[in-house]
Design an enzyme around this catalytic site. Sequence first.
Site, PDB file in Angstrom:
ATOM      1  N   GLU A 124       0.848  -1.208   0.000  1.00  9.45           N
ATOM      2  CA  GLU A 124       0.000   0.000   0.000  1.00  9.45           C
ATOM      3  C   GLU A 124       0.874   1.245   0.000  1.00  9.45           C
ATOM      4  O   GLU A 124       1.984   1.204   0.549  1.00  9.45           O
ATOM      5  CB  GLU A 124      -0.848   0.048   1.278  1.00  9.45           C
ATOM      6  CG  GLU A 124      -1.791  -1.097   1.440  1.00  9.45           C
ATOM      7  CD  GLU A 124      -2.452  -1.073   2.817  1.00  9.45           C
ATOM      8  OE1 GLU A 124      -2.487  -0.016   3.471  1.00  9.45           O
ATOM      9  OE2 GLU A 124      -2.932  -2.137   3.231  1.00  9.45           O
ATOM     10  N   LYS A 126       2.335   4.511   1.469  1.00  7.21           N
ATOM     11  CA  LYS A 126       2.449   5.019   2.840  1.00  7.21           C
ATOM     12  C   LYS A 126       2.080   6.503   2.775  1.00  7.21           C
ATOM     13  O   LYS A 126       2.792   7.293   2.156  1.00  7.21           O
ATOM     14  CB  LYS A 126       3.874   4.844   3.361  1.00  7.21           C
ATOM     15  CG  LYS A 126       4.033   5.294   4.784  1.00  7.21           C
ATOM     16  CD  LYS A 126       5.425   5.005   5.279  1.00  7.21           C
ATOM     17  CE  LYS A 126       5.589   5.376   6.735  1.00  7.21           C
ATOM     18  NZ  LYS A 126       5.131   6.701   7.095  1.00  7.21           N
ATOM     19  N   ASP A 128       1.706  10.221   3.865  1.00  5.92           N
ATOM     20  CA  ASP A 128       2.485  11.072   4.755  1.00  5.92           C
ATOM     21  C   ASP A 128       1.549  12.027   5.503  1.00  5.92           C
ATOM     22  O   ASP A 128       1.397  13.182   5.134  1.00  5.92           O
ATOM     23  CB  ASP A 128       3.507  11.849   3.918  1.00  5.92           C
ATOM     24  CG  ASP A 128       4.598  12.434   4.774  1.00  5.92           C
ATOM     25  OD1 ASP A 128       4.657  12.088   5.971  1.00  5.92           O
ATOM     26  OD2 ASP A 128       5.397  13.237   4.261  1.00  5.92           O
ATOM     27  N   TYR A 234      -7.045   2.621   6.347  1.00  4.88           N
ATOM     28  CA  TYR A 234      -6.341   1.447   5.839  1.00  4.88           C
ATOM     29  C   TYR A 234      -6.344   0.262   6.798  1.00  4.88           C
ATOM     30  O   TYR A 234      -5.747  -0.768   6.497  1.00  4.88           O
ATOM     31  CB  TYR A 234      -4.896   1.792   5.467  1.00  4.88           C
ATOM     32  CG  TYR A 234      -4.176   2.628   6.519  1.00  4.88           C
ATOM     33  CD1 TYR A 234      -3.879   2.108   7.766  1.00  4.88           C
ATOM     34  CD2 TYR A 234      -3.825   3.945   6.246  1.00  4.88           C
ATOM     35  CE1 TYR A 234      -3.243   2.875   8.723  1.00  4.88           C
ATOM     36  CE2 TYR A 234      -3.181   4.718   7.194  1.00  4.88           C
ATOM     37  CZ  TYR A 234      -2.895   4.173   8.431  1.00  4.88           C
ATOM     38  OH  TYR A 234      -2.279   4.930   9.382  1.00  4.88           O
ATOM     39  N   LYS A 322      10.808   3.169   2.805  1.00  4.36           N
ATOM     40  CA  LYS A 322      10.701   4.593   2.482  1.00  4.36           C
ATOM     41  C   LYS A 322      11.611   4.957   1.317  1.00  4.36           C
ATOM     42  O   LYS A 322      12.724   4.444   1.214  1.00  4.36           O
ATOM     43  CB  LYS A 322      11.008   5.430   3.720  1.00  4.36           C
ATOM     44  CG  LYS A 322       9.911   5.210   4.777  1.00  4.36           C
ATOM     45  CD  LYS A 322      10.120   5.951   6.051  1.00  4.36           C
ATOM     46  CE  LYS A 322       9.832   7.395   5.993  1.00  4.36           C
ATOM     47  NZ  LYS A 322       9.842   8.018   7.327  1.00  4.36           N
ATOM     48  N   CYS A 416      12.635  48.200  -5.940  1.00  8.12           N
ATOM     49  CA  CYS A 416      12.063  47.192  -6.835  1.00  8.12           C
ATOM     50  C   CYS A 416      12.972  47.003  -8.057  1.00  8.12           C
ATOM     51  O   CYS A 416      13.328  47.983  -8.722  1.00  8.12           O
ATOM     52  CB  CYS A 416      10.672  47.645  -7.282  1.00  8.12           C
ATOM     53  SG  CYS A 416       9.984  46.564  -8.552  1.00  8.12           S
ATOM     54  N   CYS A 419      10.627  48.489 -11.219  1.00  7.26           N
ATOM     55  CA  CYS A 419      10.218  49.890 -11.393  1.00  7.26           C
ATOM     56  C   CYS A 419      11.023  50.855 -10.528  1.00  7.26           C
ATOM     57  O   CYS A 419      10.862  52.066 -10.642  1.00  7.26           O
ATOM     58  CB  CYS A 419       8.726  50.045 -11.107  1.00  7.26           C
ATOM     59  SG  CYS A 419       8.331  49.849  -9.369  1.00  7.26           S
ATOM     60  N   CYS A 434       6.901  45.600  -3.404  1.00  6.15           N
ATOM     61  CA  CYS A 434       6.863  46.834  -4.187  1.00  6.15           C
ATOM     62  C   CYS A 434       5.396  47.243  -4.160  1.00  6.15           C
ATOM     63  O   CYS A 434       4.527  46.454  -4.516  1.00  6.15           O
ATOM     64  CB  CYS A 434       7.317  46.551  -5.613  1.00  6.15           C
ATOM     65  SG  CYS A 434       6.849  47.855  -6.754  1.00  6.15           S
ATOM     66  N   CYS A 439       3.381  48.868 -11.412  1.00 14.00           N
ATOM     67  CA  CYS A 439       4.646  48.186 -11.724  1.00 14.00           C
ATOM     68  C   CYS A 439       4.315  47.071 -12.728  1.00 14.00           C
ATOM     69  O   CYS A 439       3.477  46.205 -12.456  1.00 14.00           O
ATOM     70  CB  CYS A 439       5.214  47.654 -10.413  1.00 14.00           C
ATOM     71  SG  CYS A 439       6.651  46.617 -10.590  1.00 14.00           S
TER      72      CYS A 439
HETATM   73  S1  IVH Z   1      -0.617   0.312   8.761  1.00 16.39           S
HETATM   74  C1  IVH Z   1       1.035  -0.790  13.181  1.00 16.39           C
HETATM   75  N1  IVH Z   1      -0.736   1.417   6.436  1.00 16.39           N
HETATM   76  O1  IVH Z   1       2.664   5.344   8.900  1.00 16.39           O
HETATM   77  C2  IVH Z   1       0.660   0.338  12.389  1.00 16.39           C
HETATM   78  N2  IVH Z   1       0.139   2.706   8.213  1.00 16.39           N
HETATM   79  O2  IVH Z   1       5.319   5.316  10.072  1.00 16.39           O
HETATM   80  C3  IVH Z   1      -0.098  -0.141  11.208  1.00 16.39           C
HETATM   81  N3  IVH Z   1       0.765   4.992   7.585  1.00 16.39           N
HETATM   82  O3  IVH Z   1       1.748   4.530  12.167  1.00 16.39           O
HETATM   83  C4  IVH Z   1      -0.259   0.939  10.297  1.00 16.39           C
HETATM   84  N4  IVH Z   1       0.181   4.844   5.475  1.00 16.39           N
HETATM   85  O4  IVH Z   1       0.282   6.257  10.808  1.00 16.39           O
HETATM   86  C5  IVH Z   1      -0.390   1.580   7.719  1.00 16.39           C
HETATM   87  N5  IVH Z   1      -0.936   2.280   4.308  1.00 16.39           N
HETATM   88  C6  IVH Z   1      -0.599   2.438   5.570  1.00 16.39           C
HETATM   89  C7  IVH Z   1      -0.076   3.651   6.053  1.00 16.39           C
HETATM   90  C8  IVH Z   1       0.292   3.737   7.384  1.00 16.39           C
HETATM   91  C9  IVH Z   1       0.667   5.628   6.416  1.00 16.39           C
HETATM   92  C10 IVH Z   1       1.300   5.597   8.813  1.00 16.39           C
HETATM   93  C11 IVH Z   1       0.684   5.122  10.092  1.00 16.39           C
HETATM   94  C12 IVH Z   1       1.821   4.459  10.792  1.00 16.39           C
HETATM   95  C13 IVH Z   1       2.984   5.224  10.258  1.00 16.39           C
HETATM   96  C14 IVH Z   1       4.267   4.505  10.466  1.00 16.39           C
END
Ligand code: IVH
Length: 681
Positions: A124, A126, A128, A234, A322, A416, A419, A434, A439
């Site tokens: 999946e 991740k 942010d 998720y 990551k 500026c 101008c 400015c 301008c």
């Molecule tokens: S599963 C045990 N799935 O990333 C935790 N987490 O750095 C199970 N996160 O704590 C989490 N995308 O807050 C899971 N597809 C994803 C995620 C995800 C982002 C976050 C989550 C987790 C953190 C870890």
Amino acid sequence: MVSNITKTYSTSEIRALKARYDKLLAEVSLHDRLYYRENNPRISDFEYDCLKSEVERLREILSVYAVEIEDTAIGDDRNSGFQSFAHLSPMMSLSNTYSREELFQFSSRLEATLGQRKFSYIIEPKIDGIAINLIYRRGKFFRALTRGNGTVGDDVSANIKTIKGLPLEIENHAEAIEIRGEVYMDKQTFIGINKIREEQGLEPFANPRNLAAGTLKTLAIDEVAGRDLKLITYAVGHCSEKIVNLQSEVLELLKNFGFASQEKYWMAKNIEEAWKFVEELNETRHIFPYWTDGAVLKVNELQLYEILGATAKSPRWAIAYKFTPERATTKIKNVVLQVGRTGIITPVADLESVQLSGTNVSRATLHNADEISKKDIRIGDYVTVEKAGEIIPAIVAVDGTRRSADSMPFVFPKTCPSCGSQLIQLPGEVAWRCQNLCCLPQIQRRLEHFVSRTAMDIDGLGSAIIEKLMAVKKLNNIADIYRLTFDDLERLEKFGTKSALKILSNIDHSKNRPLWRLLHGFGILGIGEQTAKILANHFHSLDNLIAATPEELEQISGVGIKLSHGIVSFFREQHNGNILDDLRMLGVVPGDGRLEISRNQNSKFYAKNFVLTGTLSSMTRQEAAEKIERLGGNVANAISRQVNVLIAGENCGSKLGKAQSLGLEIWNETDLLENLNGVVA
Ligand code: IVH
């Protein structure tokens, strides 16, 4: 993270490692506080992860030598001002790695633990963002908690409820179910908010995660609503009933409950296949609406989770891989000062071109004068560039060792660059501005903004053409766009008949664009696309908005005091009023989604310009204006030669005399009603 301890250490080396461990642990704890509690990290995620990885490596060595050490704690995001509650099951973190090798080692560990048991992977994105735990009781939303310390989190239910589309009821009647997900701010919203901040002379937000986290922990609910947070779910945490067998089924179930789901996920039979999908994610993630900093690899079979278990901080059935932020070194050839639409001077580094994340980077914003002096960035310096949030290249470090002996600090000008007007710094702002509205680059930026895709969307009228038309005085303001003729365009160097006709047709088509586009196009300070939509949805017509008082505007969620005064003063400004009149007369009548403009060319109203004055007995002037606009007419405020008809009610003032002196057609209320008769329902 995994390391192999092969070396033997002496007692003094162990003592030195312990001292280093303690020092790094203190650093981790400082950065945890800045990240989790203050949402203001001082180092990048990558640097933080490297630090944590070094701590883990030292911890492993020291534990082999039985040295007693303090352990790293799980971050804690709790703040005062929120009530804390316990999670029904702990919210853990994920172990992470930047290395392909460690990902394959994760797979080997799974195989070793699971032996003959068959398993597969789900991959999946991740997200942010900020972890959230949504508790539903017998299918009804009960409470939303942040991760907090993993056991107890802050109750942010009120803020979470501002998320559009959050299901308040789900088709699940378990006594209690925890839905886990991530709150985030999408790329478009983040970029839009920062654009407005830069226009307001404020420091842009560093990254969307911190902004989303800060917003989620805000007690001012209106501010939260205006920030348009989003949610992706998720996982299911605690659930009083067993529901599904696979993680892929969890994702589908969450979708069926009505939650927004992952943009994409993949299933793989083995780690080699999983790796291909991780790479595919890395290639495609830039098109996702949210930022992804990696892939989460999970065992798909939920019944194996119990066997695999967890460490104190993270489960053994998942790992986050990551993506290493791509960086490159290059040289600053020059610092160019750009004049923005609102007069703000933005310094931009002109770089020796370098490849970064598949694109050629030759410029990087330096944001403002403070940023240049804070980082002591100088022309001729060698710098490290990184694509922040995968989009905008930023300078992350200066290599002091390669600086030439005669290099001088960059001196920000006092006037500026275009101008020559004196630059000023408004109280509370970091930017230099400015203030000369005439301008030229400012006018050009305003025109570019007006025709841009997120405003009136006039294709073909690009910066180069705008610049040329400005040079021959055919474009001085936004209304002039609608005065452009075939000759004006064709006269431009190397301009073909076909292109000229296409642009004129695009200009014509833009006349009835939705109201929010016009509002956004005006470039009123602080009114981005989002706020423009809020205003258009509330007022439905430009006249309703113009007539609104600051108090009325303040009541609208997402507007607030500062913006409401800005809006009112924008419309009160004489030059702006004239341009609005011109736009109306030139046929710019925004649609509001309800207003169907009649295209009946035989009507007495179609494509004609009207002014209303005095009191009407059968309707208000506003109602009359709406009827006229619905029939394809334009309604302006002031009398000029471009006006076709003055509609004069009782007790009208000087407009009647002015219209008579210009020989304009004049209707009284009876004339108006007769002409409306039969054509307006
Ligand atoms: S599963 C045990 N799935 O990333 C935790 N987490 O750095 C199970 N996160 O704590 C989490 N995308 O807050 C899971 N597809 C994803 C995620 C995800 C982002 C976050 C989550 C987790 C953190 C870890």
